[in-house]
Write a protein that holds these residues in place. Sequence first.
Motif, mmCIF file in Angstrom:
data_model
loop_
_atom_site.group_PDB
_atom_site.id
_atom_site.type_symbol
_atom_site.label_atom_id
_atom_site.label_comp_id
_atom_site.label_asym_id
_atom_site.label_seq_id
_atom_site.Cartn_x
_atom_site.Cartn_y
_atom_site.Cartn_z
ATOM 1 N N THR A 10 1.080 -5.595 10.815
ATOM 2 C CA THR A 10 1.907 -5.352 9.635
ATOM 3 C C THR A 10 3.353 -5.227 10.109
ATOM 4 O O THR A 10 3.636 -5.321 11.301
ATOM 5 C CB THR A 10 1.505 -4.034 8.946
ATOM 6 O OG1 THR A 10 1.907 -2.947 9.795
ATOM 7 C CG2 THR A 10 0.009 -3.958 8.695
ATOM 8 N N SER A 11 4.242 -4.977 9.173
ATOM 9 C CA SER A 11 5.642 -4.809 9.579
ATOM 10 C C SER A 11 5.935 -3.376 10.031
ATOM 11 O O SER A 11 7.093 -2.997 10.206
ATOM 12 C CB SER A 11 6.579 -5.225 8.445
ATOM 13 O OG SER A 11 6.239 -4.542 7.274
ATOM 14 N N VAL A 16 7.286 1.013 5.014
ATOM 15 C CA VAL A 16 6.671 -0.311 4.885
ATOM 16 C C VAL A 16 6.154 -0.524 3.463
ATOM 17 O O VAL A 16 6.383 -1.580 2.850
ATOM 18 C CB VAL A 16 5.514 -0.464 5.909
ATOM 19 C CG1 VAL A 16 4.684 -1.708 5.631
ATOM 20 C CG2 VAL A 16 6.068 -0.493 7.329
ATOM 21 N N MET A 17 5.497 0.485 2.910
ATOM 22 C CA MET A 17 4.908 0.316 1.573
ATOM 23 C C MET A 17 5.980 0.273 0.489
ATOM 24 O O MET A 17 5.825 -0.418 -0.517
ATOM 25 C CB MET A 17 3.889 1.424 1.313
ATOM 26 C CG MET A 17 2.652 1.263 2.191
ATOM 27 S SD MET A 17 1.373 2.499 1.879
ATOM 28 C CE MET A 17 0.771 1.965 0.271
ATOM 29 N N ALA A 35 8.950 -0.923 0.957
ATOM 30 C CA ALA A 35 9.712 -2.170 1.135
ATOM 31 C C ALA A 35 8.988 -3.364 0.530
ATOM 32 O O ALA A 35 9.615 -4.251 -0.041
ATOM 33 C CB ALA A 35 9.975 -2.414 2.625
ATOM 34 N N ASP A 36 7.652 -3.373 0.653
ATOM 35 C CA ASP A 36 6.962 -4.523 0.054
ATOM 36 C C ASP A 36 6.748 -4.183 -1.416
ATOM 37 O O ASP A 36 6.166 -3.167 -1.754
ATOM 38 C CB ASP A 36 5.699 -4.877 0.857
ATOM 39 C CG ASP A 36 4.386 -4.517 0.224
ATOM 40 O OD1 ASP A 36 4.234 -4.669 -0.982
ATOM 41 O OD2 ASP A 36 3.484 -4.095 0.973
ATOM 42 N N LYS A 37 7.307 -4.977 -2.256
ATOM 43 C CA LYS A 37 7.409 -4.632 -3.680
ATOM 44 C C LYS A 37 6.134 -4.940 -4.455
ATOM 45 O O LYS A 37 6.135 -4.896 -5.679
ATOM 46 C CB LYS A 37 8.592 -5.376 -4.323
ATOM 47 C CG LYS A 37 9.921 -5.059 -3.683
ATOM 48 C CD LYS A 37 10.388 -3.645 -4.045
ATOM 49 C CE LYS A 37 11.730 -3.324 -3.410
ATOM 50 N NZ LYS A 37 11.984 -1.895 -3.272
ATOM 51 N N GLN A 38 5.073 -5.248 -3.701
ATOM 52 C CA GLN A 38 3.808 -5.593 -4.334
ATOM 53 C C GLN A 38 3.366 -4.499 -5.309
ATOM 54 O O GLN A 38 3.454 -3.307 -5.011
ATOM 55 C CB GLN A 38 2.788 -5.759 -3.193
ATOM 56 C CG GLN A 38 1.370 -5.507 -3.531
ATOM 57 C CD GLN A 38 0.542 -5.326 -2.247
ATOM 58 O OE1 GLN A 38 0.988 -5.557 -1.133
ATOM 59 N NE2 GLN A 38 -0.692 -4.901 -2.413
ATOM 60 N N ARG A 81 0.802 -2.287 -6.958
ATOM 61 C CA ARG A 81 -0.512 -1.815 -6.531
ATOM 62 C C ARG A 81 -1.277 -1.225 -7.701
ATOM 63 O O ARG A 81 -0.689 -0.629 -8.592
ATOM 64 C CB ARG A 81 -0.358 -0.758 -5.448
ATOM 65 C CG ARG A 81 0.203 -1.303 -4.172
ATOM 66 C CD ARG A 81 0.255 -0.235 -3.108
ATOM 67 N NE ARG A 81 0.667 -0.822 -1.844
ATOM 68 C CZ ARG A 81 1.930 -1.082 -1.525
ATOM 69 N NH1 ARG A 81 2.890 -0.778 -2.368
ATOM 70 N NH2 ARG A 81 2.235 -1.643 -0.384
#
Length: 330
Positions: free
Chosen positions: A46-47, A157-158, A160-163, A165
């Motif tokens: 992961t990043s 990380v969470m 930053a990723d704009k997914q 959920r």
Amino acid sequence: MMFRSTAMLFAAVLLFACQNNSASKPSVGATPAATKADIDKPQKTTSFDAQRAFAHVKAQVDFGPRAAGSAAIEKTRDYLVKELKSYGLTPTLDEFIEMTPRGKVKFKNVIAEIPGETAGTIIISSHYDTKEFKEFRFVGANDGGSSTGILLEIARVMAADKQKRKFTYQFVFFDGEEAFCAEWSQCLNGKDNTYGSRHYVEKLKKEKQTDRIKAMILLDMVGDKDLTIPREETSSPWLVSAIWGTAQELGHTKQFPSRPFSIGDDDHMPFLRAGIPAVDVIDFEYGNGPEDNRYWHTAEDTLDKISPQSLKIVGDVILLSLPKIEALIR
Ligand SMILES: [Zn+2]
């Protein structure tokens, strides 16, 4: 952290080794192997940035001993809040005063949330206090520092990723995990420990929010160069299977062995007692080799024992186990 101790019956090892297989993907039968393998191919990393996580551990150690109620824990808390804000999150403080063997102490849990499509919540957590020792300078690089550094980096990380959920995520930094008295259960009828997590669960109960919490993941002592995190037996088996199964898929079986271990007590226990599924990811072999815990709660719990690579392995395993965990929530 915490309490105790190892259970390594040979039969239990065998049993867990067998159960471990159930964590893998089910047999695909007649499905062409290549196609299925492509679909199921795990993301290997992961990043999560090992150096960022390590820098967080160093920053905490630089603040010095960080016992609940101390000036240094205030600085640590300010650091956590500032970091979380820099990720675009809005941290809140859950403040409370409780009687301790040191008199009344003000505790503050730090919470940051990423809202999901539903109110159903997965908590990822760490304690950020360190145990108070008068006899020596205890900086808790591993015990308090490592898990807190990883939790900050997971939050970054969470965020930053704009997914979008399905589930809401809460990052909870517990205050007052450590006992003020020398031994875990020595004072206050065994209640001189886990102040922050016990308070948090009581608050959830009062607000009738316990049903909302679908899973609680606790990280504790997870930065050792010689990283060894056996399956914690007081934890909810389905969460253990999801996390250790992910570790296996990523090839981290040395760091996440399938043998059993029982911690006895830690910040996950108040959640389990309230009926909330919870798992303790803990390396209680903080020394030289298996079952050697010589650095725990000593002046030797210092930054030189911590490995950025260990922090990343734990960060990756947790992040990549989340889809599995989400899939297992009804
Ligand atoms: Zn401790």
